[in-house]
Design a protein around this motif. Structure first.
Motif, PDB file in Angstrom:
ATOM      1  N   ASP A 261      46.114 -12.637   4.851  1.00 43.09           N
ATOM      2  CA  ASP A 261      45.721 -11.262   5.150  1.00 43.09           C
ATOM      3  C   ASP A 261      44.207 -11.177   4.927  1.00 43.09           C
ATOM      4  O   ASP A 261      43.735 -11.025   3.811  1.00 43.09           O
ATOM      5  CB  ASP A 261      46.480 -10.300   4.228  1.00 43.09           C
ATOM      6  CG  ASP A 261      46.036  -8.863   4.419  1.00 43.09           C
ATOM      7  OD1 ASP A 261      45.079  -8.617   5.184  1.00 43.09           O
ATOM      8  OD2 ASP A 261      46.650  -7.973   3.792  1.00 43.09           O
TER       9      ASP A 261
ATOM     10  N   LYS B  14      39.844  -3.985   9.586  1.00 45.60           N
ATOM     11  CA  LYS B  14      38.628  -3.358   9.050  1.00 45.60           C
ATOM     12  C   LYS B  14      37.313  -3.687   9.797  1.00 45.60           C
ATOM     13  O   LYS B  14      36.817  -2.866  10.552  1.00 45.60           O
ATOM     14  CB  LYS B  14      38.500  -3.673   7.572  1.00 45.60           C
ATOM     15  CG  LYS B  14      39.642  -3.030   6.776  1.00 45.60           C
ATOM     16  CD  LYS B  14      39.351  -2.926   5.320  1.00 45.60           C
ATOM     17  CE  LYS B  14      40.306  -1.996   4.617  1.00 45.60           C
ATOM     18  NZ  LYS B  14      41.394  -2.627   3.879  1.00 45.60           N
TER      19      LYS B  14
ATOM     20  N   GLY C  38      45.189  -2.247   9.586  1.00 47.56           N
ATOM     21  CA  GLY C  38      45.505  -3.398   8.753  1.00 47.56           C
ATOM     22  C   GLY C  38      46.981  -3.482   8.381  1.00 47.56           C
ATOM     23  O   GLY C  38      47.578  -4.559   8.415  1.00 47.56           O
ATOM     24  N   SER C  39      47.571  -2.349   8.052  1.00 45.29           N
ATOM     25  CA  SER C  39      48.990  -2.344   7.669  1.00 45.29           C
ATOM     26  C   SER C  39      49.865  -2.859   8.811  1.00 45.29           C
ATOM     27  O   SER C  39      50.770  -3.668   8.591  1.00 45.29           O
ATOM     28  CB  SER C  39      49.445  -0.935   7.294  1.00 45.29           C
ATOM     29  OG  SER C  39      48.615  -0.369   6.308  1.00 45.29           O
TER      30      SER C  39
ATOM     31  N   HIS D  32      48.478  -5.037   0.765  1.00 46.12           N
ATOM     32  CA  HIS D  32      48.526  -5.369   2.181  1.00 46.12           C
ATOM     33  C   HIS D  32      48.683  -4.148   3.071  1.00 46.12           C
ATOM     34  O   HIS D  32      48.939  -4.298   4.267  1.00 46.12           O
ATOM     35  CB  HIS D  32      49.652  -6.381   2.436  1.00 46.12           C
ATOM     36  CG  HIS D  32      49.511  -7.639   1.630  1.00 46.12           C
ATOM     37  ND1 HIS D  32      48.588  -8.615   1.946  1.00 46.12           N
ATOM     38  CD2 HIS D  32      50.133  -8.065   0.494  1.00 46.12           C
ATOM     39  CE1 HIS D  32      48.665  -9.600   1.045  1.00 46.12           C
ATOM     40  NE2 HIS D  32      49.587  -9.291   0.158  1.00 46.12           N
TER      41      HIS D  32
HETATM   42  C1  PLP Z   1      42.876  -2.217   3.744  1.00 48.09           C
HETATM   43  C2  PLP Z   1      43.792  -3.390   3.710  1.00 48.09           C
HETATM   44  C3  PLP Z   1      45.014  -3.377   4.408  1.00 48.09           C
HETATM   45  C4  PLP Z   1      45.515  -2.156   5.097  1.00 48.09           C
HETATM   46  O1  PLP Z   1      44.721  -1.780   6.183  1.00 48.09           O
HETATM   47  P1  PLP Z   1      44.824  -0.277   6.742  1.00 48.09           P
HETATM   48  O2  PLP Z   1      43.936  -0.300   7.933  1.00 48.09           O
HETATM   49  O3  PLP Z   1      44.329   0.603   5.638  1.00 48.09           O
HETATM   50  O4  PLP Z   1      46.230  -0.032   7.089  1.00 48.09           O
HETATM   51  C5  PLP Z   1      45.777  -4.531   4.405  1.00 48.09           C
HETATM   52  N1  PLP Z   1      45.380  -5.622   3.751  1.00 48.09           N
HETATM   53  C6  PLP Z   1      44.214  -5.678   3.075  1.00 48.09           C
HETATM   54  C7  PLP Z   1      43.810  -6.945   2.391  1.00 48.09           C
HETATM   55  C8  PLP Z   1      43.390  -4.553   3.016  1.00 48.09           C
HETATM   56  O5  PLP Z   1      42.252  -4.601   2.320  1.00 48.09           O
END
Ligand code: PLP
Length: 451
Positions: free
Chosen positions: A263, A292, A127-128, A160
């Motif tokens: 996001d 995710k 996600g990052s 984020h």
């Molecule tokens: C968890 C999350 C991230 C980061 O994702 P990772 O896989 O942990 O790097 C970014 N944005 C949102 C909204 C999240 O919930």
């Protein structure tokens, strides 16, 4: 097809459990954990559906989809089989100068499922990084068009991810104060959080939008993008806002030529009741970040999807117009195979049907709790339900009450992990109604006995 089988495979001997725990203590460093004071981590040997099997014989009902990932529950057999099949064919190939069917098919299917206009898929692995890619796309898009736009707008409490760009846009979440000096500047606006029977939300929204208007009239021509977690801010405590606010915000940002980044790393793949929160919010962003739930929680994979207009601004004769970004594991075929299998499950309609059933139970139970003296701000969007607990002492993420509740739930076989003084549920779609009621029952019990 969607399973809710309670039998997971076996516990280990007491000696193996002890050995695992000691080895973990000796060589592992766990995320978001104060290792000096945290209780030893619980070894898990298997998962089936919503259930986790611990090595010592205990079982836990996973009411948070293991950090919001496992949307279909654990060890979903269709996805497991797809990964195994893909691993025997092609486990990985460099994605610059090469391509492969799982990536191409996945990109095509995602662009068909996403709101119209989001047509280009850039792969990364968490996600990052999907957020880093979105920010770099936005900044370079304006630069490639010869515009000097350097400002990034964010909403207070947004989270984020943990890389430097993601920390910068999420700095108001309060997790990153130690790194403050190394983060870039952003412009932060209040978040008009709302809940059931909240009669002040319209005033709060109007105040935020007025502040945005004042800001844009001065700095609008320098705004590169506004990044938002649509409908639900996850890590800052499952804070929810209304679609109409997002529509008004997006309209204002677009009017001055800024880009809208959603996001949806957490909200994507049905969590808000629609496949994507953008749909439910009635806003088509210029860029969307997904991770995710993308692979059903099986493989680390993310995508950043943008509009054709944005993509085309990177075309030209020279490399300096191209997006100079890429990760070793870009478009990993195993991740793509998992994501394709997960989309097959979504296309049966069953996950979103289950989501509706679970949402109805959430609402019924929140309704009962709204007069509880320790409950404030009950709220629900799709399969996400949350409330704030009134407790002595400090609130926020470090609130001690959260630790006590977490232990209370674990002792009774529930993985429910409060965010400070916020108790929330974010279960996988395979959870049964009975299982969900049992989780609400234990929350009620905790509210009555945990100080
Ligand atoms: C968890 C999350 C991230 C980061 O994702 P990772 O896989 O942990 O790097 C970014 N944005 C949102 C909204 C999240 O919930």
């Amino acid at each position: 097809m969607v399973i809710s089988c309670k039998q997971a495979s076996g516990a280990l001997s007491a000696a193996r459990v002890r050995e695992l725990t000691e080895l973990d203590r000796a060589c592992v460093w766990h995320p978001f954990t104060q290792e000096a004071t945290a209780p030893p981590p619980i070894p898990i040997v298997s998962g089936r559906g919503a259930w986790l099997q611990a090595a010592d014989g205990r079982r836990f009902l996973d009411m948070i989809s293991s950090w919001w990932l496992c949307v279909h529950g654990h060890a979903q057999p269709v996805i497991a089989e797809a990964i195994a099949r893909q691993a025997r064919e092609l486990e990985q190939v460099i994605f610059a100068g090469f391509t492969h069917e799982p990536a191409v098919r996945l990109a095509q299917r995602l662009t068909r499922l996403l709101p119209e206009g989001l047509t280009r898929v850039f792969f990364s692995d968490n996600g990052s990084t999907s957020v880093e890619v979105a920010l770099k796309m936005a900044i370079q898009y304006h630069r490639n068009r010869g515009e000097k736009r350097f400002r990034i707008g964010v909403l207070e409490g947004g989270y984020h991810g943990d890389t430097v760009g993601a920390m910068s846009v999420g700095r108001s979440s309060g997790f990153f104060d130690v790194f403050g000096d190394y983060l870039f500047q952003v412009d932060t606006f209040a978040f008009p959080a709302t809940w059931e029977a909240d009669d002040g939300v319209e005033v709060r929204e109007a105040e935020v939008l007025a502040a945005v208007d004042r800001y844009l009239s001065e700095h609008g021509s320098a705004l590169a993008a506004m990044i938002v977690e649509p409908l639900v801010q996850g890590a800052s405590g499952m804070r929810m806002c209304r679609p109409v606010f997002l529509q008004e915000l997006a309209r204002r940002v677009r009017l001055v030529g800024g880009l809208v980044i959603f996001d949806e790393v957490m909200t994507g793949f049905g969590r808000t009741g629609a496949l994507f929160a953008s749909e439910k919010a009635g806003v088509v962003p210029d860029i969307i970040c997904l991770s995710k739930g993308l692979t059903g929680g099986f493989m680390p994979m993310a995508v950043t999807v943008c509009s054709q207009m944005l993509y085309e601004a990177f075309l030209g004769d020279t490399f300096d117009r191209a997006l100079a970004h890429g990760h070793s594991f870009t478009a990993n075929p195993l991740g793509c195979a998992a994501a394709l299998a997960s989309l097959d499950l979504f296309e049966t309609g069953e996950p979103l049907r289950r989501c509706k059933v679970l949402e109805d139970i959430h609402r019924e139970r929140l309704q009962e709790l709204c007069h509880h003296p320790r409950v404030i701000k009950p709220r629900c969007t799709g399969v996400i339900a949350a409330l704030n607990v009134v407790a002595a002492g400090q609130g926020g993420y470090t609130a001690v009450v959260g630790q006590k509740f977490k232990q209370f739930f674990l002792d009774r076989g529930f993985l429910i992990r409060p965010l400070g003084d916020v108790i929330y549920l974010l279960p996988p779609y395979c959870l049964t109604g009975e299982e969900l009621h049992s989780a609400w029952d234990v929350i009620v019990e905790a509210l009555n006995v945990v100080e």
